[in-house]
Design a protein around this motif. Sequence first.
Motif, PDB file in Angstrom:
ATOM      1  N   LEU A 224      18.520  -5.346 -15.887  1.00 21.42           N
ATOM      2  CA  LEU A 224      18.427  -5.639 -17.317  1.00 21.42           C
ATOM      3  C   LEU A 224      19.456  -6.692 -17.709  1.00 21.42           C
ATOM      4  O   LEU A 224      20.657  -6.537 -17.461  1.00 21.42           O
ATOM      5  CB  LEU A 224      18.656  -4.365 -18.122  1.00 21.42           C
ATOM      6  N   PHE A 225      18.984  -7.797 -18.328  1.00 15.90           N
ATOM      7  CA  PHE A 225      19.870  -8.868 -18.784  1.00 15.90           C
ATOM      8  C   PHE A 225      20.346  -8.612 -20.213  1.00 15.90           C
ATOM      9  O   PHE A 225      19.781  -7.791 -20.943  1.00 15.90           O
ATOM     10  CB  PHE A 225      19.158 -10.228 -18.704  1.00 15.90           C
ATOM     11  N   GLU A 226      21.381  -9.343 -20.610  1.00 17.07           N
ATOM     12  CA  GLU A 226      21.967  -9.155 -21.940  1.00 17.07           C
ATOM     13  C   GLU A 226      20.994  -9.491 -23.058  1.00 17.07           C
ATOM     14  O   GLU A 226      21.087  -8.944 -24.163  1.00 17.07           O
ATOM     15  CB  GLU A 226      23.235 -10.014 -22.078  1.00 17.07           C
ATOM     16  N   ASN A 227      20.051 -10.407 -22.798  1.00 17.26           N
ATOM     17  CA  ASN A 227      19.084 -10.805 -23.831  1.00 17.26           C
ATOM     18  C   ASN A 227      17.909  -9.830 -23.956  1.00 17.26           C
ATOM     19  O   ASN A 227      16.968 -10.074 -24.701  1.00 17.26           O
ATOM     20  CB  ASN A 227      18.570 -12.219 -23.563  1.00 17.26           C
ATOM     21  N   GLY A 228      17.959  -8.727 -23.201  1.00 16.25           N
ATOM     22  CA  GLY A 228      16.913  -7.722 -23.280  1.00 16.25           C
ATOM     23  C   GLY A 228      15.805  -7.880 -22.257  1.00 16.25           C
ATOM     24  O   GLY A 228      14.992  -6.972 -22.081  1.00 16.25           O
ATOM     25  N   LYS A 229      15.756  -9.028 -21.578  1.00 17.29           N
ATOM     26  CA  LYS A 229      14.745  -9.236 -20.558  1.00 17.29           C
ATOM     27  C   LYS A 229      15.171  -8.524 -19.268  1.00 17.29           C
ATOM     28  O   LYS A 229      16.343  -8.226 -19.063  1.00 17.29           O
ATOM     29  CB  LYS A 229      14.547 -10.730 -20.292  1.00 17.29           C
TER      30      LYS A 229
ATOM     31  N   ARG B  24      31.951   3.067  -6.772  1.00 19.58           N
ATOM     32  CA  ARG B  24      32.836   2.350  -7.707  1.00 19.58           C
ATOM     33  C   ARG B  24      33.100   3.121  -8.993  1.00 19.58           C
ATOM     34  O   ARG B  24      33.928   2.708  -9.801  1.00 19.58           O
ATOM     35  CB  ARG B  24      32.206   0.988  -8.049  1.00 19.58           C
ATOM     36  N   ASN B  25      32.377   4.226  -9.180  1.00 18.57           N
ATOM     37  CA  ASN B  25      32.547   5.046 -10.387  1.00 18.57           C
ATOM     38  C   ASN B  25      32.376   4.203 -11.651  1.00 18.57           C
ATOM     39  O   ASN B  25      33.199   4.256 -12.579  1.00 18.57           O
ATOM     40  CB  ASN B  25      33.906   5.750 -10.381  1.00 18.57           C
ATOM     41  N   LYS B  26      31.290   3.422 -11.676  1.00 23.89           N
ATOM     42  CA  LYS B  26      30.993   2.549 -12.807  1.00 23.89           C
ATOM     43  C   LYS B  26      29.603   2.870 -13.346  1.00 23.89           C
ATOM     44  O   LYS B  26      28.796   3.525 -12.679  1.00 23.89           O
ATOM     45  CB  LYS B  26      31.074   1.082 -12.387  1.00 23.89           C
ATOM     46  N   PRO B  27      29.297   2.415 -14.566  1.00 21.97           N
ATOM     47  CA  PRO B  27      27.974   2.698 -15.149  1.00 21.97           C
ATOM     48  C   PRO B  27      26.836   2.137 -14.299  1.00 21.97           C
ATOM     49  O   PRO B  27      27.016   1.198 -13.513  1.00 21.97           O
ATOM     50  CB  PRO B  27      28.034   1.997 -16.514  1.00 21.97           C
ATOM     51  N   ILE B  28      25.658   2.702 -14.482  1.00 22.87           N
ATOM     52  CA  ILE B  28      24.470   2.286 -13.754  1.00 22.87           C
ATOM     53  C   ILE B  28      24.116   0.845 -14.112  1.00 22.87           C
ATOM     54  O   ILE B  28      24.163   0.447 -15.271  1.00 22.87           O
ATOM     55  CB  ILE B  28      23.297   3.229 -14.105  1.00 22.87           C
ATOM     56  N   GLN B  29      23.737   0.062 -13.095  1.00 22.86           N
ATOM     57  CA  GLN B  29      23.481  -1.359 -13.305  1.00 22.86           C
ATOM     58  C   GLN B  29      22.009  -1.685 -13.544  1.00 22.86           C
ATOM     59  O   GLN B  29      21.703  -2.719 -14.125  1.00 22.86           O
ATOM     60  CB  GLN B  29      23.986  -2.163 -12.098  1.00 22.86           C
ATOM     61  N   CYS B  30      21.112  -0.819 -13.097  1.00 22.92           N
ATOM     62  CA  CYS B  30      19.684  -1.130 -13.174  1.00 22.92           C
ATOM     63  C   CYS B  30      18.895   0.029 -13.769  1.00 22.92           C
ATOM     64  O   CYS B  30      19.344   1.179 -13.735  1.00 22.92           O
ATOM     65  CB  CYS B  30      19.130  -1.429 -11.770  1.00 22.92           C
TER      66      CYS B  30
ATOM     67  N   ALA C 105      20.030   1.645 -17.298  1.00 26.26           N
ATOM     68  CA  ALA C 105      21.204   0.787 -17.176  1.00 26.26           C
ATOM     69  C   ALA C 105      22.243   1.110 -18.245  1.00 26.26           C
ATOM     70  O   ALA C 105      21.898   1.439 -19.382  1.00 26.26           O
ATOM     71  CB  ALA C 105      20.791  -0.679 -17.266  1.00 26.26           C
ATOM     72  N   GLU C 106      23.497   1.031 -17.829  1.00 27.78           N
ATOM     73  CA  GLU C 106      24.675   1.206 -18.688  1.00 27.78           C
ATOM     74  C   GLU C 106      25.009   2.666 -18.978  1.00 27.78           C
ATOM     75  O   GLU C 106      26.008   2.947 -19.634  1.00 27.78           O
ATOM     76  CB  GLU C 106      24.546   0.404 -19.989  1.00 27.78           C
ATOM     77  N   SER C 107      24.191   3.599 -18.506  1.00 26.37           N
ATOM     78  CA  SER C 107      24.540   5.018 -18.660  1.00 26.37           C
ATOM     79  C   SER C 107      25.383   5.455 -17.460  1.00 26.37           C
ATOM     80  O   SER C 107      25.503   4.739 -16.461  1.00 26.37           O
ATOM     81  CB  SER C 107      23.281   5.879 -18.776  1.00 26.37           C
ATOM     82  N   GLU C 108      25.988   6.621 -17.563  1.00 27.69           N
ATOM     83  CA  GLU C 108      26.838   7.120 -16.486  1.00 27.69           C
ATOM     84  C   GLU C 108      25.983   7.773 -15.399  1.00 27.69           C
ATOM     85  O   GLU C 108      24.927   8.337 -15.678  1.00 27.69           O
ATOM     86  CB  GLU C 108      27.852   8.127 -17.027  1.00 27.69           C
ATOM     87  N   LEU C 109      26.453   7.690 -14.171  1.00 26.40           N
ATOM     88  CA  LEU C 109      25.731   8.280 -13.045  1.00 26.40           C
ATOM     89  C   LEU C 109      26.048   9.770 -12.967  1.00 26.40           C
ATOM     90  O   LEU C 109      27.034  10.182 -12.368  1.00 26.40           O
ATOM     91  CB  LEU C 109      26.122   7.590 -11.736  1.00 26.40           C
ATOM     92  N   GLU C 110      25.201  10.570 -13.571  1.00 34.64           N
ATOM     93  CA  GLU C 110      25.398  12.015 -13.533  1.00 34.64           C
ATOM     94  C   GLU C 110      24.973  12.588 -12.187  1.00 34.64           C
ATOM     95  O   GLU C 110      25.631  13.487 -11.643  1.00 34.64           O
ATOM     96  CB  GLU C 110      24.583  12.683 -14.645  1.00 34.64           C
ATOM     97  N   TYR C 111      23.856  12.051 -11.649  1.00 34.20           N
ATOM     98  CA  TYR C 111      23.339  12.521 -10.365  1.00 34.20           C
ATOM     99  C   TYR C 111      23.159  11.358  -9.400  1.00 34.20           C
ATOM    100  O   TYR C 111      22.777  10.247  -9.795  1.00 34.20           O
ATOM    101  CB  TYR C 111      21.981  13.208 -10.537  1.00 34.20           C
ATOM    102  N   TYR C 112      23.433  11.634  -8.153  1.00 31.23           N
ATOM    103  CA  TYR C 112      23.090  10.744  -7.049  1.00 31.23           C
ATOM    104  C   TYR C 112      21.726  11.221  -6.548  1.00 31.23           C
ATOM    105  O   TYR C 112      21.540  12.405  -6.269  1.00 31.23           O
ATOM    106  CB  TYR C 112      24.144  10.869  -5.957  1.00 31.23           C
ATOM    107  N   PHE C 113      20.763  10.300  -6.466  1.00 32.21           N
ATOM    108  CA  PHE C 113      19.381  10.698  -6.181  1.00 32.21           C
ATOM    109  C   PHE C 113      18.945  10.305  -4.780  1.00 32.21           C
ATOM    110  O   PHE C 113      19.331   9.261  -4.252  1.00 32.21           O
ATOM    111  CB  PHE C 113      18.425  10.050  -7.187  1.00 32.21           C
ATOM    112  N   LEU C 114      18.089  11.157  -4.215  1.00 32.28           N
ATOM    113  CA  LEU C 114      17.398  10.857  -2.969  1.00 32.28           C
ATOM    114  C   LEU C 114      15.903  10.930  -3.242  1.00 32.28           C
ATOM    115  O   LEU C 114      15.388  11.991  -3.612  1.00 32.28           O
ATOM    116  CB  LEU C 114      17.776  11.869  -1.883  1.00 32.28           C
TER     117      LEU C 114
END
Length: 229
Positions: free
Chosen positions: A65-70, A90-96, A45-54
């Motif tokens: 991943l929540f802000e409190n680390g859980k 969306r060209n945004k950082p990875i969410q999970c 989470a929060e890193s850039e999507l370098e590869y699209y995976f199959l």
Amino acid sequence: MKKIINNDILMHYFIKHDIEKILDKDIINYSKLHFYKKNEFILEAESELEYYFLLVDGKIKISYLFENGKSMLLKFYSDFISIGDLELLRNKPIQCNVEAIEDSYLIAIPSEILRKKYIDNVDFLHYLVNSLSEKLEATINNSSYNYVYPLINRLASYLVEHITDKKHIMIDSSFKEIAQFLGTTYRHLGRTIKELELQDIIKCDNKIIYILDEDKLRELSKNMYIKVL
């Protein structure tokens, strides 16, 4: 992670999963086969999507991943599935976080190649829409079911989804992971399994669960099946 430099194996997976129907045959020139060992992170989470995976072989889990680390376990995937649909569009950082829970093979396609050459490809866009729709439907279904029904109903639903013709279930995830997926604790899950055993609905023998009374199990499931995907 290990890159597998073998075009024959790569082509095998392209043919097996009919990937040319999603993207044209030239995409293989940009694709690489990655191997991830059990417990190895594929995406964080929060890193850039370098590869699209199959995902073409193996089993992975997706956690938010929540802000409190859980973190909250969202899904398991063991069939062909794409990873990074939303981030690609969306060209945004990875969410999970995406983690291999058994040795897994994934085809990696550079996200920039897809954005530049395939974002207007009708077949690819059609696949993305279907992929996102299925994932959204499964997430809504599971979240609603976990919120509304007691654990015994959620567990019954999970088991019904995995029943084989031989009337038993081989558990290939840890009970801790199943507890996370069902939104409960390991101890509560254990107590609920015992409750089903006392009612002679199932019998648990290590990693094998035998279905003794499928009708009662289906009745408990409320016909709302937890989608693992």
